[in-house]
Design an enzyme around this catalytic site. Structure first.
Site, PDB file in Angstrom:
ATOM      1  N   HIS A  75      -2.992   6.844   2.309  1.00 46.51           N
ATOM      2  CA  HIS A  75      -3.524   5.541   1.910  1.00 46.51           C
ATOM      3  C   HIS A  75      -4.892   5.366   2.576  1.00 46.51           C
ATOM      4  CE1 HIS A  75      -4.192   1.438   1.173  1.00 46.51           C
ATOM      5  NE2 HIS A  75      -3.849   1.011   2.373  1.00 46.51           N
ATOM      6  N   CYS A  99       0.812  -1.221   0.000  1.00 47.56           N
ATOM      7  CA  CYS A  99       0.000   0.000   0.000  1.00 47.56           C
ATOM      8  C   CYS A  99       0.845   1.271   0.000  1.00 47.56           C
ATOM      9  CB  CYS A  99      -0.939  -0.002   1.191  1.00 47.56           C
ATOM     10  SG  CYS A  99      -1.894  -1.502   1.281  1.00 47.56           S
ATOM     11  N   ASN A 143     -10.386  -0.139   0.628  1.00 49.89           N
ATOM     12  CA  ASN A 143      -8.921  -0.100   0.555  1.00 49.89           C
ATOM     13  C   ASN A 143      -8.472  -0.737  -0.758  1.00 49.89           C
ATOM     14  OD1 ASN A 143      -6.198  -0.725   0.802  1.00 49.89           O
ATOM     15  ND2 ASN A 143      -6.333  -1.369   2.937  1.00 49.89           N
TER      16      ASN A 143
HETATM   17  N1  ACO Z   1     -18.614  -7.637  10.734  1.00 49.62           N
HETATM   18  C1  ACO Z   1     -19.015  -7.902  11.993  1.00 49.62           C
HETATM   19  N2  ACO Z   1     -18.159  -8.290  12.953  1.00 49.62           N
HETATM   20  C2  ACO Z   1     -16.853  -8.411  12.605  1.00 49.62           C
HETATM   21  C3  ACO Z   1     -16.405  -8.150  11.312  1.00 49.62           C
HETATM   22  C4  ACO Z   1     -17.337  -7.741  10.350  1.00 49.62           C
HETATM   23  N3  ACO Z   1     -16.999  -7.464   9.087  1.00 49.62           N
HETATM   24  N4  ACO Z   1     -15.063  -8.351  11.291  1.00 49.62           N
HETATM   25  C5  ACO Z   1     -14.694  -8.729  12.512  1.00 49.62           C
HETATM   26  N5  ACO Z   1     -15.790  -8.760  13.307  1.00 49.62           N
HETATM   27  C6  ACO Z   1     -15.856  -9.111  14.713  1.00 49.62           C
HETATM   28  C7  ACO Z   1     -14.703  -9.978  15.164  1.00 49.62           C
HETATM   29  O1  ACO Z   1     -14.986 -11.329  14.855  1.00 49.62           O
HETATM   30  C8  ACO Z   1     -14.693  -9.704  16.648  1.00 49.62           C
HETATM   31  O2  ACO Z   1     -15.692 -10.486  17.241  1.00 49.62           O
HETATM   32  P1  ACO Z   1     -15.395 -11.241  18.633  1.00 49.62           P
HETATM   33  O3  ACO Z   1     -15.094 -10.150  19.611  1.00 49.62           O
HETATM   34  O4  ACO Z   1     -16.670 -11.975  18.876  1.00 49.62           O
HETATM   35  O5  ACO Z   1     -14.228 -12.121  18.343  1.00 49.62           O
HETATM   36  C9  ACO Z   1     -15.156  -8.243  16.759  1.00 49.62           C
HETATM   37  O6  ACO Z   1     -15.763  -7.935  15.486  1.00 49.62           O
HETATM   38  C10 ACO Z   1     -14.028  -7.277  17.002  1.00 49.62           C
HETATM   39  O7  ACO Z   1     -12.965  -7.576  16.117  1.00 49.62           O
HETATM   40  P2  ACO Z   1     -11.682  -6.706  16.106  1.00 49.62           P
HETATM   41  O8  ACO Z   1     -10.696  -7.308  15.149  1.00 49.62           O
HETATM   42  O9  ACO Z   1     -11.262  -6.438  17.511  1.00 49.62           O
HETATM   43  O10 ACO Z   1     -12.264  -5.354  15.508  1.00 49.62           O
HETATM   44  P3  ACO Z   1     -11.521  -3.984  15.413  1.00 49.62           P
HETATM   45  O11 ACO Z   1     -12.277  -2.950  16.119  1.00 49.62           O
HETATM   46  O12 ACO Z   1     -10.043  -4.139  15.691  1.00 49.62           O
HETATM   47  O13 ACO Z   1     -11.638  -3.662  13.860  1.00 49.62           O
HETATM   48  C11 ACO Z   1     -10.460  -3.793  11.805  1.00 49.62           C
HETATM   49  C12 ACO Z   1     -11.157  -4.577  12.894  1.00 49.62           C
HETATM   50  C13 ACO Z   1     -11.445  -2.836  11.170  1.00 49.62           C
HETATM   51  C14 ACO Z   1      -9.950  -4.757  10.740  1.00 49.62           C
HETATM   52  C15 ACO Z   1      -9.280  -3.005  12.428  1.00 49.62           C
HETATM   53  O14 ACO Z   1      -8.500  -3.863  13.201  1.00 49.62           O
HETATM   54  C16 ACO Z   1      -8.430  -2.353  11.405  1.00 49.62           C
HETATM   55  O15 ACO Z   1      -8.859  -1.435  10.723  1.00 49.62           O
HETATM   56  N6  ACO Z   1      -7.154  -2.774  11.288  1.00 49.62           N
HETATM   57  C17 ACO Z   1      -6.274  -2.236  10.308  1.00 49.62           C
HETATM   58  C18 ACO Z   1      -6.616  -2.868   9.027  1.00 49.62           C
HETATM   59  C19 ACO Z   1      -5.993  -2.152   7.880  1.00 49.62           C
HETATM   60  O16 ACO Z   1      -6.048  -0.960   7.799  1.00 49.62           O
HETATM   61  N7  ACO Z   1      -5.432  -2.925   6.991  1.00 49.62           N
HETATM   62  C20 ACO Z   1      -4.871  -2.464   5.837  1.00 49.62           C
HETATM   63  C21 ACO Z   1      -3.639  -1.659   6.081  1.00 49.62           C
HETATM   64  S1  ACO Z   1      -2.363  -2.023   5.029  1.00 49.62           S
HETATM   65  C22 ACO Z   1      -3.058  -2.397   3.648  1.00 49.62           C
HETATM   66  O17 ACO Z   1      -3.798  -1.586   3.169  1.00 49.62           O
HETATM   67  C23 ACO Z   1      -2.862  -3.721   3.024  1.00 49.62           C
END
Ligand code: ACO
Length: 330
Positions: free
Chosen positions: A257, A112, A287
């Site tokens: 990004h 990215c 993304n």
């Molecule tokens: N819908 C509903 N629930 C979901 C979903 C979804 N799509 N995805 C995960 N959950 C659930 C999980 O299973 C978890 O449930 P549990 O507590 O029963 O186990 C709960 O939601 C919380 O999950 P977390 O992973 O703690 O959620 P978080 O608030 O951390 O958000 C996210 C997840 C959005 C992916 C976040 O961690 C994030 O943005 N990380 C960075 C990701 C990123 O930017 N990646 C790309 C960067 S580099 C590149 O671009 C390749």
């Protein structure tokens, strides 16, 4: 100062527009969850269009906006992690499609951060080769190629698309900072297919102890990537600015990004810059990895937000882990 002039921008999104409600029909999720955690409302997905075809369309638009003859392009830099072929490169296929018959062409993979890395590479080529007139930079991604659409924690985040710019040398303001942390490679990866050649004695493939995900789909430790991203974005921008004694507050537009609006909000806070100076279009695109910055850039140029003479910061972070920022005058 040796800098670049961004002559023209272009972008292209494929035809399938997939909303959060559409996503909730294939995995257990909701518009409410996706919107509040990420800011994403919908994304474009390829309906079979390849990365190079999307890249060629974005590049044609950038070349048209630049008003140049493609035969005067001396270098095409492609950025992708989802190229259609192991070889040839995205850049070679685009070079042919747009008629850049006098250009060298190669791809780079910085995930990215690929667009920021590519702009900085273009600048360095221009700086060391007087005969080079124009460089075409094209980022194109079909992330749907390796996203697991049964995994709700990743499939809702990503989209497909392409963005491109044409640059030339100039004496405008320019500074950059590139970084990486390979120790974090294990937090975000997708393995390549490893064929069973006839002389192999075993069936397993050793990718190293860190990469235990058994599939070839994209694996992400969301929390670790989130932590990294919220630090990497402001660090890259601040380090680039510091090199020329610029205060980040003097930058007119940040084009980050587009991964998650919460990452951008945290970074804005850390930089002490108001959110209304960040170009954000992830609500409509999700993304799109290295295509996200040039796509947001092109949209802001075309809707008139970005004006000539303004200082912009193109700042990326992603798998590798990599991060990088380019600050220049538009
Ligand atoms: N819908 C509903 N629930 C979901 C979903 C979804 N799509 N995805 C995960 N959950 C659930 C999980 O299973 C978890 O449930 P549990 O507590 O029963 O186990 C709960 O939601 C919380 O999950 P977390 O992973 O703690 O959620 P978080 O608030 O951390 O958000 C996210 C997840 C959005 C992916 C976040 O961690 C994030 O943005 N990380 C960075 C990701 C990123 O930017 N990646 C790309 C960067 S580099 C590149 O671009 C390749």
């Amino acid at each position: 100062m040796f800098g670049i002039n961004i002559l023209g921008t272009g972008s292209y999104s494929p035809s399938l527009n997939v909303t959060n409600d559409d996503m909730s029909k294939i995995v257990e999720t909701s518009d409410e969850w996706i919107s509040t955690r990420t800011g994403i409302k919908s994304r474009f997905l390829s309906d079979g269009e390849s990365a190079w075809q999307m890249g060629a369309k974005a590049s044609e638009r950038a070349i048209e906006a630049a008003g140049i003859n493609p035969e005067e392009i001396g270098l095409v830099i492609g950025s992708t992690v989802t190229g259609d072929f192991y070889t040839p490169s995205l850049a070679c296929l685009v070079q042919n499609a747009v008629g850049a018959v006098n250009a060298a062409a190669f791809d780079l993979n910085a995930a990215c951060s690929g667009f920021a890395y590519s702009v900085d590479t273009a600048k360095r080529f221009l700086q060391t080769d007087d005969t080079l007139k124009y460089v075409l930079i094209v980022s194109s991604e079909v992330l749907s190629r390796f996203v697991d659409y049964t995994d709700r924690s990743t499939c809702v985040l990503f989209g497909d698309g392409a963005g491109a710019v044409v640059v030339e040398r100039s004496e405008k303001l320019y500074t950059s900072f590139l970084g990486s942390d390979g120790n974090g490679a294990k937090f975000l990866y997708a393995k390549r297919f490893f064929p069973q050649h006839p002389f192999r004695t075993g069936e397993t493939v050793d990718y190293g102890p860190d990469f235990t995900n058994e599939t070839q789909f994209l694996f992400q430790d969301g929390k670790e990537v989130y932590k990294f991203a919220t630090k990497a974005l402001p660090t890259a921008a601040a380090n680039a600015a510091e090199k020329i004694g610029l205060d980040p507050a003097e930058i007119d537009w940040f084009i980050p990004h587009q991964a998650n609006v919460r990452i951008i909000e945290t970074a804005a806070k850390n930089l002490g810059v108001s959110m209304d100076r960040f170009i954000v279009n992830l609500n409509r695109h999700g993304n799109t990895s290295s295509a996200s910055i040039p796509t947001a850039f092109d949209e802001a140029v075309r809707d008139g937000r970005l004006k000539r003479g303004q200082k912009i910061c193109l700042v990326g972070f992603g798998a590798g882990l990599t991060y990088g920022a380019v600050i220049c005058e538009y």
